[in-house]
Design a protein around this motif. Structure first.
Motif, PDB file in Angstrom:
ATOM      1  N   ASP A 122       0.907  -1.151   0.119  1.00 55.06           N
ATOM      2  CA  ASP A 122      -0.045  -0.044   0.049  1.00 55.06           C
ATOM      3  C   ASP A 122       0.723   1.213   0.062  1.00 55.06           C
ATOM      4  OD1 ASP A 122      -2.059   1.710   0.252  1.00 55.06           O
ATOM      5  OD2 ASP A 122      -2.267   1.357   2.457  1.00 55.06           O
ATOM      6  N   ALA A 123       0.924   1.774  -1.181  1.00 56.85           N
ATOM      7  CA  ALA A 123       1.805   3.105  -1.234  1.00 56.85           C
ATOM      8  C   ALA A 123       1.015   4.183  -1.477  1.00 56.85           C
ATOM      9  CB  ALA A 123       2.888   2.841  -2.586  1.00 56.85           C
ATOM     10  N   THR A 124       0.359   4.885  -0.378  1.00 52.91           N
ATOM     11  CA  THR A 124      -0.569   5.949  -0.035  1.00 52.91           C
ATOM     12  C   THR A 124       0.424   7.171  -0.121  1.00 52.91           C
ATOM     13  OG1 THR A 124      -2.201   4.628   1.004  1.00 52.91           O
ATOM     14  CG2 THR A 124      -2.246   7.085   0.930  1.00 52.91           C
ATOM     15  N   PRO A 125      -0.045   8.142  -1.063  1.00 49.45           N
ATOM     16  CA  PRO A 125       1.112   9.569  -0.966  1.00 49.45           C
ATOM     17  C   PRO A 125       1.294   9.764   0.331  1.00 49.45           C
ATOM     18  CG  PRO A 125      -0.587   9.444  -2.810  1.00 49.45           C
ATOM     19  CD  PRO A 125      -0.951   8.340  -1.965  1.00 49.45           C
ATOM     20  N   GLY A 126       2.480  10.223   0.736  1.00 52.49           N
ATOM     21  CA  GLY A 126       2.758  10.959   1.920  1.00 52.49           C
ATOM     22  C   GLY A 126       3.092   9.752   3.218  1.00 52.49           C
ATOM     23  N   ALA A 127       2.537   8.519   2.837  1.00 52.50           N
ATOM     24  CA  ALA A 127       2.973   7.549   3.902  1.00 52.50           C
ATOM     25  C   ALA A 127       4.333   7.186   3.797  1.00 52.50           C
ATOM     26  CB  ALA A 127       1.858   6.376   3.812  1.00 52.50           C
ATOM     27  N   MET A 128       4.998   6.532   4.579  1.00 52.14           N
ATOM     28  CA  MET A 128       6.200   5.992   4.423  1.00 52.14           C
ATOM     29  C   MET A 128       6.258   4.485   4.856  1.00 52.14           C
ATOM     30  SD  MET A 128       8.939   8.399   6.363  1.00 52.14           S
ATOM     31  CE  MET A 128       8.167   9.220   7.966  1.00 52.14           C
ATOM     32  N   PHE A 129       7.006   3.822   4.084  1.00 49.64           N
ATOM     33  CA  PHE A 129       7.094   2.244   4.325  1.00 49.64           C
ATOM     34  C   PHE A 129       8.615   1.729   4.378  1.00 49.64           C
ATOM     35  CE2 PHE A 129       5.858   2.424  -0.140  1.00 49.64           C
ATOM     36  CZ  PHE A 129       6.494   1.568  -0.702  1.00 49.64           C
ATOM     37  N   GLU A 130       8.899   0.842   5.007  1.00 55.10           N
ATOM     38  CA  GLU A 130      10.214   0.248   4.879  1.00 55.10           C
ATOM     39  C   GLU A 130      10.170  -0.992   3.949  1.00 55.10           C
ATOM     40  OE1 GLU A 130      14.097  -1.423   7.545  1.00 55.10           O
ATOM     41  OE2 GLU A 130      12.438  -0.550   8.458  1.00 55.10           O
ATOM     42  N   LEU A 131      11.216  -1.037   3.047  1.00 50.02           N
ATOM     43  CA  LEU A 131      11.118  -2.212   2.146  1.00 50.02           C
ATOM     44  C   LEU A 131      12.449  -2.980   2.398  1.00 50.02           C
ATOM     45  CD1 LEU A 131      10.301  -3.341  -0.637  1.00 50.02           C
ATOM     46  CD2 LEU A 131      11.742  -1.781  -1.536  1.00 50.02           C
ATOM     47  N   ASN A 132      12.361  -4.345   2.662  1.00 53.10           N
ATOM     48  CA  ASN A 132      13.766  -4.984   2.681  1.00 53.10           C
ATOM     49  C   ASN A 132      14.089  -5.199   0.995  1.00 53.10           C
ATOM     50  OD1 ASN A 132      15.475  -7.064   2.713  1.00 53.10           O
ATOM     51  ND2 ASN A 132      14.266  -8.409   4.009  1.00 53.10           N
ATOM     52  N   ASN A 133      14.945  -4.324   0.699  1.00 48.80           N
ATOM     53  CA  ASN A 133      15.254  -4.602  -0.718  1.00 48.80           C
ATOM     54  C   ASN A 133      16.284  -5.461  -0.983  1.00 48.80           C
ATOM     55  OD1 ASN A 133      17.086  -3.000   0.959  1.00 48.80           O
ATOM     56  ND2 ASN A 133      17.769  -1.719  -0.937  1.00 48.80           N
ATOM     57  N   ALA A 134      16.516  -6.486   0.010  1.00 49.72           N
ATOM     58  CA  ALA A 134      17.294  -7.800  -0.457  1.00 49.72           C
ATOM     59  C   ALA A 134      16.259  -8.772  -0.755  1.00 49.72           C
ATOM     60  CB  ALA A 134      18.029  -8.079   0.781  1.00 49.72           C
ATOM     61  N   ALA A 135      15.081  -8.613  -0.643  1.00 52.32           N
ATOM     62  CA  ALA A 135      13.584  -9.331  -1.036  1.00 52.32           C
ATOM     63  C   ALA A 135      13.512  -8.918  -2.359  1.00 52.32           C
ATOM     64  CB  ALA A 135      12.583  -9.072  -0.127  1.00 52.32           C
ATOM     65  N   LYS A 136      12.853  -9.778  -2.918  1.00 51.65           N
ATOM     66  CA  LYS A 136      12.272  -9.646  -4.356  1.00 51.65           C
ATOM     67  C   LYS A 136      11.027  -8.612  -4.445  1.00 51.65           C
ATOM     68  CE  LYS A 136      14.209 -13.552  -6.070  1.00 51.65           C
ATOM     69  NZ  LYS A 136      15.493 -13.477  -6.926  1.00 51.65           N
ATOM     70  N   HIS A 137      11.544  -7.703  -5.446  1.00 52.65           N
ATOM     71  CA  HIS A 137      10.497  -6.584  -5.318  1.00 52.65           C
ATOM     72  C   HIS A 137      10.357  -6.158  -7.016  1.00 52.65           C
ATOM     73  CE1 HIS A 137      14.323  -4.647  -4.368  1.00 52.65           C
ATOM     74  NE2 HIS A 137      13.858  -3.536  -5.021  1.00 52.65           N
ATOM     75  N   ALA A 138       9.017  -5.704  -7.249  1.00 50.17           N
ATOM     76  CA  ALA A 138       9.008  -5.291  -8.683  1.00 50.17           C
ATOM     77  C   ALA A 138       7.804  -4.176  -8.781  1.00 50.17           C
ATOM     78  CB  ALA A 138       8.165  -6.409  -9.374  1.00 50.17           C
ATOM     79  N   VAL A 139       7.996  -3.443  -9.608  1.00 52.41           N
ATOM     80  CA  VAL A 139       6.763  -2.135  -9.760  1.00 52.41           C
ATOM     81  C   VAL A 139       6.434  -2.494 -11.118  1.00 52.41           C
ATOM     82  CG1 VAL A 139       6.277   0.262  -9.168  1.00 52.41           C
ATOM     83  CG2 VAL A 139       8.159  -1.027  -8.013  1.00 52.41           C
ATOM     84  N   PHE A 140       4.966  -1.917 -11.470  1.00 47.04           N
ATOM     85  CA  PHE A 140       4.414  -1.496 -12.762  1.00 47.04           C
ATOM     86  C   PHE A 140       3.693  -0.191 -12.760  1.00 47.04           C
ATOM     87  CE2 PHE A 140       0.772  -1.798 -15.573  1.00 47.04           C
ATOM     88  CZ  PHE A 140       1.542  -1.362 -16.585  1.00 47.04           C
ATOM     89  N   ASN A 141       3.985   0.737 -13.344  1.00 49.55           N
ATOM     90  CA  ASN A 141       3.147   1.966 -13.395  1.00 49.55           C
ATOM     91  C   ASN A 141       2.109   2.092 -14.479  1.00 49.55           C
ATOM     92  OD1 ASN A 141       2.418   4.469 -13.412  1.00 49.55           O
ATOM     93  ND2 ASN A 141       4.288   5.533 -13.704  1.00 49.55           N
ATOM     94  N   GLY A 142       0.985   1.467 -14.064  1.00 47.15           N
ATOM     95  CA  GLY A 142      -0.157   1.284 -15.251  1.00 47.15           C
ATOM     96  C   GLY A 142      -0.857   2.528 -15.245  1.00 47.15           C
TER      97      GLY A 142
END
Length: 159
Positions: free
Chosen positions: A102-122
């Motif tokens: 959940d990437a709500t504008p203005g909210a912060m979140f921590e990401l374990n970037n050693a884990a797998k991650h992907a992004v699609f800008n639809g």
């Protein structure tokens, strides 16, 4: 970068986290960044990377994990600035078991970037995040930053 993400680096370290560079425009951004650092309880002196990242409409960052000696030493924080529900950010330890963040504008979140991650800008507009990495007080000794001056050239290399 290879995925077309535009970046405005404010603070960057090398892959070995032995050098930290402060970019010239960091001074202008300090009033904006200070409340974020304060909310995290992290002094700027512990931040080893900080950048604005604009992901173009329709772009896809495939499933990957970050590498570099700095990755296991730090916390990766994302602050969504401009985004939409059509932007899908997924993370997980295995590609088949990734969950949407959940990437709500203005909210912060921590990401374990050693884990797998992907992004699609639809979405039909660029997605913009502030991304920063910091180290704990009892972790890496952060080197004194090199303050870059306007016009100074810095080339990023990858191992």
């Amino acid at each position: 970068d290879r995925w077309g993400v535009g970046k405005i680096p404010l603070i960057m370290c090398d892959d070995l986290a032995t050098k930290v560079m402060h970019f010239p425009w960091l001074a202008r951004w300090r009033p904006v960044l200070a409340p974020i650092f304060q909310q995290l309880g992290v002094p700027e002196s512990r931040v080893i990377r900080c950048l604005l990242a604009a992901m173009p409409a329709g772009a896809h960052i495939p499933t990957h994990h970050d590498t570099g000696d700095w990755v296991p030493l730090c916390h990766r924080i994302h602050v969504p600035v401009v985004t939409d529900s059509d932007v899908v950010f997924s993370v997980g330890y295995e590609e088949g078991a990734m969950a949407r963040v959940d990437a709500t504008p203005g909210a912060m979140f921590e990401l374990n970037n050693a884990a797998k991650h992907a992004v699609f800008n639809g979405w039909d507009r660029p997605r913009i995040h502030l991304i920063l990495d910091y180290v704990d007080e009892d972790g890496l000794v952060v080197p004194q930053p090199t303050v870059l001056v306007p016009g100074q050239r810095l080339e990023q290399t990858r191992r």
